[in-house]
Structure formats: structure tokens, C-alpha cells
Design a protein around this motif. Structure first.
Motif, PDB file in Angstrom:
ATOM      1  N   UNK A 207      -1.430   7.696   3.811  1.00  0.00           N
ATOM      2  CA  UNK A 207      -0.183   6.960   3.658  1.00  0.00           C
ATOM      3  C   UNK A 207      -0.367   5.558   3.136  1.00  0.00           C
ATOM      4  N   UNK A 208      -1.614   5.051   3.171  1.00  0.00           N
ATOM      5  CA  UNK A 208      -1.920   3.691   2.711  1.00  0.00           C
ATOM      6  C   UNK A 208      -3.173   3.746   1.854  1.00  0.00           C
ATOM      7  N   UNK A 209      -3.071   4.485   0.749  1.00  0.00           N
ATOM      8  CA  UNK A 209      -4.262   4.804  -0.030  1.00  0.00           C
ATOM      9  C   UNK A 209      -4.348   4.055  -1.351  1.00  0.00           C
ATOM     10  N   UNK A 210      -3.276   3.405  -1.777  1.00  0.00           N
ATOM     11  CA  UNK A 210      -3.274   2.816  -3.115  1.00  0.00           C
ATOM     12  C   UNK A 210      -2.471   1.519  -3.100  1.00  0.00           C
ATOM     13  N   UNK A 211      -2.997   0.479  -3.758  1.00  0.00           N
ATOM     14  CA  UNK A 211      -2.323  -0.819  -3.823  1.00  0.00           C
ATOM     15  C   UNK A 211      -1.530  -0.910  -5.117  1.00  0.00           C
ATOM     16  N   UNK A 212      -0.237  -1.233  -4.974  1.00  0.00           N
ATOM     17  CA  UNK A 212       0.614  -1.342  -6.149  1.00  0.00           C
ATOM     18  C   UNK A 212       1.645  -2.447  -5.991  1.00  0.00           C
ATOM     19  N   UNK A 213       2.328  -2.743  -7.086  1.00  0.00           N
ATOM     20  CA  UNK A 213       3.371  -3.759  -7.059  1.00  0.00           C
ATOM     21  C   UNK A 213       4.550  -3.264  -6.228  1.00  0.00           C
ATOM     22  N   UNK A 214       5.205  -4.208  -5.563  1.00  0.00           N
ATOM     23  CA  UNK A 214       6.385  -3.843  -4.776  1.00  0.00           C
ATOM     24  C   UNK A 214       7.647  -4.262  -5.518  1.00  0.00           C
TER      25      UNK A 214
ATOM     26  N   UNK B 247       0.848  -1.190   0.000  1.00  0.00           N
ATOM     27  CA  UNK B 247       0.000   0.000   0.000  1.00  0.00           C
ATOM     28  C   UNK B 247       0.886   1.243   0.000  1.00  0.00           C
ATOM     29  N   UNK B 248       0.595   2.153  -0.942  1.00  0.00           N
ATOM     30  CA  UNK B 248       1.405   3.362  -1.107  1.00  0.00           C
ATOM     31  C   UNK B 248       0.550   4.601  -0.878  1.00  0.00           C
ATOM     32  N   UNK B 249       1.183   5.758  -0.662  1.00  0.00           N
ATOM     33  CA  UNK B 249       0.438   7.024  -0.658  1.00  0.00           C
ATOM     34  C   UNK B 249      -0.167   7.284  -2.037  1.00  0.00           C
ATOM     35  N   UNK B 250      -1.214   8.039  -2.068  1.00  0.00           N
ATOM     36  CA  UNK B 250      -1.941   8.264  -3.326  1.00  0.00           C
ATOM     37  C   UNK B 250      -1.085   8.961  -4.377  1.00  0.00           C
ATOM     38  N   UNK B 251      -0.052   9.728  -3.968  1.00  0.00           N
ATOM     39  CA  UNK B 251       0.773  10.450  -4.939  1.00  0.00           C
ATOM     40  C   UNK B 251       2.045   9.689  -5.307  1.00  0.00           C
ATOM     41  N   UNK B 252       2.137   8.421  -4.917  1.00  0.00           N
ATOM     42  CA  UNK B 252       3.336   7.641  -5.224  1.00  0.00           C
ATOM     43  C   UNK B 252       3.327   7.246  -6.695  1.00  0.00           C
ATOM     44  N   UNK B 253       4.539   7.108  -7.275  1.00  0.00           N
ATOM     45  CA  UNK B 253       4.595   6.796  -8.705  1.00  0.00           C
ATOM     46  C   UNK B 253       4.131   5.367  -9.018  1.00  0.00           C
ATOM     47  N   UNK B 254       4.074   4.507  -8.018  1.00  0.00           N
ATOM     48  CA  UNK B 254       3.569   3.150  -8.234  1.00  0.00           C
ATOM     49  C   UNK B 254       2.060   3.045  -8.034  1.00  0.00           C
ATOM     50  N   UNK B 255       1.418   4.156  -7.728  1.00  0.00           N
ATOM     51  CA  UNK B 255      -0.023   4.154  -7.530  1.00  0.00           C
ATOM     52  C   UNK B 255      -0.699   4.324  -8.901  1.00  0.00           C
TER      53      UNK B 255
ATOM     54  N   UNK C 111      -1.945  -1.851 -12.455  1.00  0.00           N
ATOM     55  CA  UNK C 111      -2.082  -2.948 -11.511  1.00  0.00           C
ATOM     56  C   UNK C 111      -3.082  -3.976 -12.040  1.00  0.00           C
ATOM     57  N   UNK C 112      -4.205  -3.512 -12.622  1.00  0.00           N
ATOM     58  CA  UNK C 112      -5.199  -4.423 -13.192  1.00  0.00           C
ATOM     59  C   UNK C 112      -4.633  -5.214 -14.353  1.00  0.00           C
ATOM     60  N   UNK C 113      -3.827  -4.570 -15.187  1.00  0.00           N
ATOM     61  CA  UNK C 113      -3.202  -5.265 -16.308  1.00  0.00           C
ATOM     62  C   UNK C 113      -2.215  -6.323 -15.798  1.00  0.00           C
ATOM     63  N   UNK C 114      -1.541  -6.027 -14.666  1.00  0.00           N
ATOM     64  CA  UNK C 114      -0.584  -6.977 -14.100  1.00  0.00           C
ATOM     65  C   UNK C 114      -1.286  -8.254 -13.648  1.00  0.00           C
ATOM     66  N   UNK C 115      -2.540  -8.135 -13.187  1.00  0.00           N
ATOM     67  CA  UNK C 115      -3.294  -9.316 -12.761  1.00  0.00           C
ATOM     68  C   UNK C 115      -3.710 -10.174 -13.946  1.00  0.00           C
ATOM     69  N   UNK C 116      -3.782  -9.596 -15.131  1.00  0.00           N
ATOM     70  CA  UNK C 116      -4.087 -10.355 -16.337  1.00  0.00           C
ATOM     71  C   UNK C 116      -5.530 -10.826 -16.381  1.00  0.00           C
ATOM     72  N   UNK C 117      -5.737 -12.032 -16.914  1.00  0.00           N
ATOM     73  CA  UNK C 117      -7.070 -12.584 -17.100  1.00  0.00           C
ATOM     74  C   UNK C 117      -7.496 -13.511 -15.962  1.00  0.00           C
TER      75      UNK C 117
END
Length: 600
Positions: A593-600, A502-510, A515-521
Motif C-alpha cells: 500500500x506504500x510502495x511508490x513515491x509520487x506527486x500528490x 506514497x502510493x500502491x505499486x499499481x497506482x497511476x501516479x506510480x 517523478x525524476x523529471x519533476x525534480x529537474x536538475x
């Protein structure tokens, strides 16, 4: 003093070592030795008195044997539980996949461990596999050695019943039980520290007692043994410094300059080797903020004399209440100081100097911000501290008995005996009351550890549960701090370390779209959460579920509660991506501080 002088001393019947051997408290019965004329002049022997003394010896030996057996059984029970490796242990285990040569270099995940210990673990792995019990076998052997060496040293230096008390305190030490069941070096370091002290005692007892070629075997053996010790243990150099400082001081006080010079020369190779190992390790990166991880283990950076003096009480309080899990730090300090004084008074000055010197060297290393004196890092100091505390208590009992004898010396025989019994009873009751006061929390915690050994991270349990439930095509995501756990246990279940954070909303990984494309089908996505990083929200899994609810419907959230599984909570989340966004997502309090889910 030269060896020739030592020989003359032995011929005169005088001891040739700074500290005489541990003498029994009782003399042999009158009339059992000497010339026939001496036997006729000696008073008759009170056989009942000596039978009582023999009975007391038997009781003490039986109590010590029972205590050792119980302590060993408790340690074996914790080790035999075979709990999954937790985060710190998996970091070590992953490094063991490297070659012996690679283990001499910087470690992955910025870990710090002695090369000799890593080689020992690597050898066991190659010989017996990578099971949890196999990897923790050196920890079990180390703590069993600590239990036995504490009993041996205390019996030799203080007395029989003191050895029983010291063994009880070691058997009921939560930190000892914790690291008997973990893949960490602290158990082996604790055993080696005691072995170095005992080796110092044997060295000084033997130095100068041999002639010719064999005279030099003792210093050579000392150099070899201490070299192995610093190779296998990071803290061995501190124990060695404390032992050598105490031994050199006593040799200097007795003007045995040659023996002091030989001792220092024999210790120099180990010190130089340890310096090389430390310098080589410092060439590689450490974990960020490592020096400040243990808040009271070292003084703040840049501290002057005033700040260091202000830090000392905090450091000692932390050592007593966390490492020992005792209470009353001031009382413990007084007992430690009393222990040094009592050992000196009882002509155990070598052990007083070595044990006291070891503690002082550890404090100096912490003050210089070299090695924290706090928490698990100070595990190697538990046994030396216990020995000094017991010595202090033993000295208090002896002084009370001596005072009681003086008070009743002029009374009649019956009154004198009754008075001695009363004084002895009061002294023993006082000593027996002190230990529960300071060590009661430790005993309770130790009992719970032995009765129900719990893992520190239930993440592997959650991972195994998900692996059994997952269908082909499911995507399994992991908490970023569980990365090491997945790298170690994931291959057993054909799971790759796909980690999220979980990242801040202004993080570049947000980036929700990426993220949806990374999950695929994938039709379903799992999220596995292991031990929480200190400082992050306790409801982290629920927050991740709330983010995933924007992509699909939350099917289930399963907790692995701390009160049943481990000392921390784990969880997994299942989300059905084919059902559309969840109309009733989990409710969480907003935190930027924990507003967006992204890849680590």
C-alpha cells in the motif's frame, strides 16, 4: 398568568418568578431587625457564632478568588506559549484570507465554523496581524469567560464552596486548556452556552416585572441577544433550545401562558436564523466521513430505537473519558441526575430544568446524527456537566448533615455538637474523595499542559529548520497531509507547496521516471514530514527516504520527537542526488500500500 396577576403577587409579598433568588444558607442574627418590642423578646445573640460564619464566608471568597486566579493564569500560560498552528488550525487560518462575504459561503478544506466567529477572527487579523497569539485571542477570552461564568452560576445556584469546587474542575479540564490555545471555535461556543443559560435566568427574573413600553424591551432584548449567539456559535441553538424548554416548562406548570407565549415568540427569530445558517452550510461539501469521525458521538446510520438505546452508554462513556478526561462514567451520571434532583429540591428548579434540558437536547441532537456528542465537539457541555456534578455532591453533603443532626438531636449539648462535627467531617471527606476519584487523570493532564504547553504538529519547526539550511537550487518536498501547513507557513520562507505521497505499486501516479523529471536538475532534495495522518505508518518518513535513496544518497534524517517538540513526531530527510543511488538505503518492511513515491 397576566402581568396584572404578577403585580398582585408582588403586592402580596410572593415571588413572581418560577425560581426564587438564591437565598443565603444563614438567616440574619436574631435581634438585628424588627420593632423594639421584638428585640426585647428575642434571645441574646451568640456573637462568636456569627463571627465564625463571617470567617467562613471570607475563607470561601478567598478560596474562590485564588482558584479563579490560578485557573486564569494556567489558561494564559497555554495561550502565551504561542505554539505554531497545526493542521486543523491552518485550515481555518487559510480561510481567513478570504473576504467577509466569502466567509459566509462554503469553506476551503471542507471546514465547518460559525460565520460570526469567522468574522470576529477576520476583524482581529485585519487590526492586529496574523500572529498565532492574535488569532487565538478569542479562544483565550472564551475560556476565561467559561471559568468566570461557571463560578458565578455555581455560586448563585449551589453555594460558595460549590463554586470553588466547580472552578477547580474547570481550571483542571484538559479539553478547556487545549482549546484556549487553538484557533478553533470551541472556546467561544462554550462561553456562549453558559451566557445563554445565564441570560435565560435573568430573563425569567425580569419578565412581567415592568409595565408599558419597557415591558416589551425584555423580549426584544432576548431576541436580539440570542440572535447574536447563534450567529457566533453553532451550538448556541442547542443551548437555547435547552434553556427555552426548561423555562417554558416552568411557566406552563405555573399557568403563566402569556409569558410562555412571549418567550417562544422571542426565541423564534434566533431559531429561524440558526436554521437558515445550518441549511446554507449544508449546501456546501463536508469532509468525507465527517458524521462517522467521532465513533461514539452519534449512533450508526439507520439506527432504530434498540440501536440508539445500545449506543447511549457508549456515548456517555466516551464523553466522560475523552471530553472530560474523567473516570467512573456511571458515578458521573448518577451525580448529574442527583444534581438535577438537588437543584429542584432546593427550589432552583429553573436551573435544574435548563441544565438538564441542555444535556437532553444535546443527546437528542447526537441521536439524530445532527451534532456528535463526543471529543472536542462536546466541549461546550463541560461546564454544564461540572455544575450538575458539583450540585449533586453538594446535595449529598447537605443530606448527610441533615441526617446527622437528626441522629444527635436528642443527645446532650456536648454530645450533639461532637456528633455534628463527626458527621460533617465524614460528609466532607466523602465529597472530597469523590472528585479525585473521577477527575484525577484530568488534573494530571492539565498540570502537564500548563507546565509544558506542546504544539500538536512539529511540522512548522521542521519546515523552518529546512528553510534555514537549504541552498539555492535545492528542491523541498512535503508530506501530502502537511499541505495546509505549507500553504500557511511556506510563504514566510519562500517555499512552495510541492507535496508527495506514497502510493500502491499499481497506482497511476506510480511513475518513477516522471517523478525524476519533476525534480529537474536539482543537486539536493529535502523531504519535510509534519503530523502523521491517523492510520498511516509511523515510519512514513523512513519509507519516503527509502524511495528517494533510489535517486541519491541519504545524507541525514532528523527527527523532531514527540516527547520534546509536540504531541506527534515530525522529521525531515536530506538526499544528495549527485552521489548516485544509496548503496545502503534505509531498511523498511515491505507494504504494497506504500510502495511508490509520487506527486500528490
Amino acid at each position: 398568568m397576566t402581568s396584572a396577576t404578577h403585580t398582585q403577587e408582588r403586592a402580596d409579598g410572593r415571588a413572581d418568578r418560577p425560581d426564587g433568588p438564591d437565598q443565603p444558607d444563614e438567616s440574619p442574627p436574631a435581634g438585628t431587625a424588627g420593632a423594639p418590642g421584638d428585640r426585647l423578646r428575642q434571645p441574646p445573640v451568640d456573637r462568636r457564632r456569627w463571627l465564625d460564619r463571617d470567617r467562613r464566608r471570607w475563607l470561601a471568597r478567598t478560596a474562590l478568588a485564588v482558584t479563579l486566579a490560578a485557573g486564569a493564569a494556567g489558561q494564559i500560560a497555554v495561550w502565551a506559549a504561542g505554539n505554531w498552528l497545526w493542521n486543523d488550525e491552518t485550515a481555518i487560518a487559510i480561510n481567513l484570507r478570504r473576504t467577509f462575504l466569502e466567509l459566509t459561503r462554503g469553506m476551503e478544506f471542507q471546514q465547518v465554523a460559525p460565520v460570526g466567529w469567522l468574522w470576529l477572527e477576520k476583524t482581529l487579523w485585519l487590526a492586529f496581524g496574523d500572529g498565532e497569539r492574535v488569532l487565538r485571542l478569542p479562544s483565550l477570552a472564551g475560556m476565561l469567560a467559561v471559568l468566570a461564568l461557571t463560578a458565578i452560576i455555581t455560586h448563585r445556584v449551589v453555594g460558595r464552596w460549590a463554586a470553588v469546587a466547580a472552578t477547580v474542575l474547570i481550571a483542571a479540564a484538559p479539553m478547556i486548556l487545549t482549546y484556549v490555545g487553538e484557533l478553533k471555535q470551541y472556546a467561544v461556543e462554550s462561553a456562549i452556552a453558559l451566557a445563554v443559560l445565564l441570560l435565560g435566568d435573568r430573563y425569567l427574573a425580569s419578565v412581567g416585572s415592568r409595565q408599558g413600553r419597557s415591558r416589551w424591551l425584555i423580549p426584544v432584548g432576548w431576541a436580539a441577544a440570542t440572535g447574536v449567539a447563534v450567529f457566533v456559535s453553532l451550538t448556541a441553538v442547542l443551548a437555547l433550545a435547552g434553556a427555552v424548554a426548561g423555562m417554558t416548562l416552568l411557566l406552563a406548570l405555573r399557568r403563566r401562558w402569556t409569558d410562555a407565549a412571549v418567550l417562544l415568540a422571542g426565541s423564534a427569530p434566533a431559531v429561524a436564523f440558526a436554521g437558515y445558517l445550518i441549511h446554507r452550510r449544508r449546501r456546501f461539501p463536508f469532509m468525507p466521513g465527517q458524521s462517522d469521525y467521532f465513533a461514539d458521538g452519534t449512533p450508526p446510520a439507520g439506527s432504530g430505537p434498540v440501536e440508539i438505546l445500545a449506543w447511549l452508554p457508549r456515548m456517555w462513556s466516551s464523553f466522560v473519558t475523552v471530553t472530560l478526561d474523567w473516570r467512573q462514567p456511571l458515578l458521573v451520571l448518577l451525580l448529574v441526575v442527583a444534581g438535577v434532583a438537588v437543584l429542584s429540591w432546593r427550589r432552583r428548579s429553573l436551573w435544574a430544568a435548563m441544565l438538564g434540558g441542555t444535556l437532553l437536547v444535546a443527546v437528542a441532537a447526537a441521536a439524530a446524527r445532527g451534532l456528535p456528542l463526543a471529543d472536542r465537539v462536546a466541549t461546550w457541555l463541560i461546564a454544564p456537566t461540572v455544575i450538575l456534578v458539583v450540585a449533586g455532591l453538594d446535595g449529598g453533603v447537605r443530606l448527610a448533615l441533615h441526617a446527622g443532626t437528626g441522629l444527635t438531636s436528642r443527645a446532650g449539648t456536648g454530645v450533639r455538637r461532637a456528633g455534628r462535627v463527626v458527621v460533617a467531617s465524614l460528609a466532607l471527606l466523602l465529597a472530597a474523595a469523590v472528585l479525585p476519584v473521577i477527575a484525577h487523570p484530568a488534573a494530571v493532564a492539565a498540570y502537564r499542559q500548563v507546565a509544558d504547553p506542546r504544539m500538536k504538529d512539529a511540522g512548522p519547526a521542521a519546515l523552518a529548520d529546512v528553510a534555514a539550511r537549504a541552498r539555492p537550487g535545492d528542491v523541498v518536498l512535503f508530506y501530502w497531509f502537511s499541505y495546509r501547513m505549507v500553504v500557511w507557513y511556506g510563504p514566510q520562507h519562500d517555499l512552495a507547496p510541492r507535496t508527495v505521497r506514497l502510493y500502491p505499486s499499481d497506482h497511476d501516479k506510480c511513475d518513477p521516471q516522471a517523478f525524476g523529471e519533476w525534480l529537474g536538475d536539482a543537486d539536493r532534495v529535502w523531504y519535510v514530514h509534519g503530523r502523521n495522518l491517523s492510520g498511516e505508518p509511523a515510519d512514513y518518513p523512513t519509507r519516503v527516504a527509502a524511495e528517494l535513496a533510489e535517486l541519491g544518497t541519504v545524507v541525514e534524517i532528523r527527527d523532531f520527537p514527540a516527547d520534546r517538540w509536540s504531541t506527534s513526531t515530525a522529521a525531515w530527510v536530506l538526499v544528495d542526488l549527485t552521489a548516485g543511488p544509496d548503496p545502503q538505503p534505509p531498511a523498511v518492511e515491505s507494504d504494497p500500500g506504500y510502495a511508490c513515491l509520487g506527486r500528490w
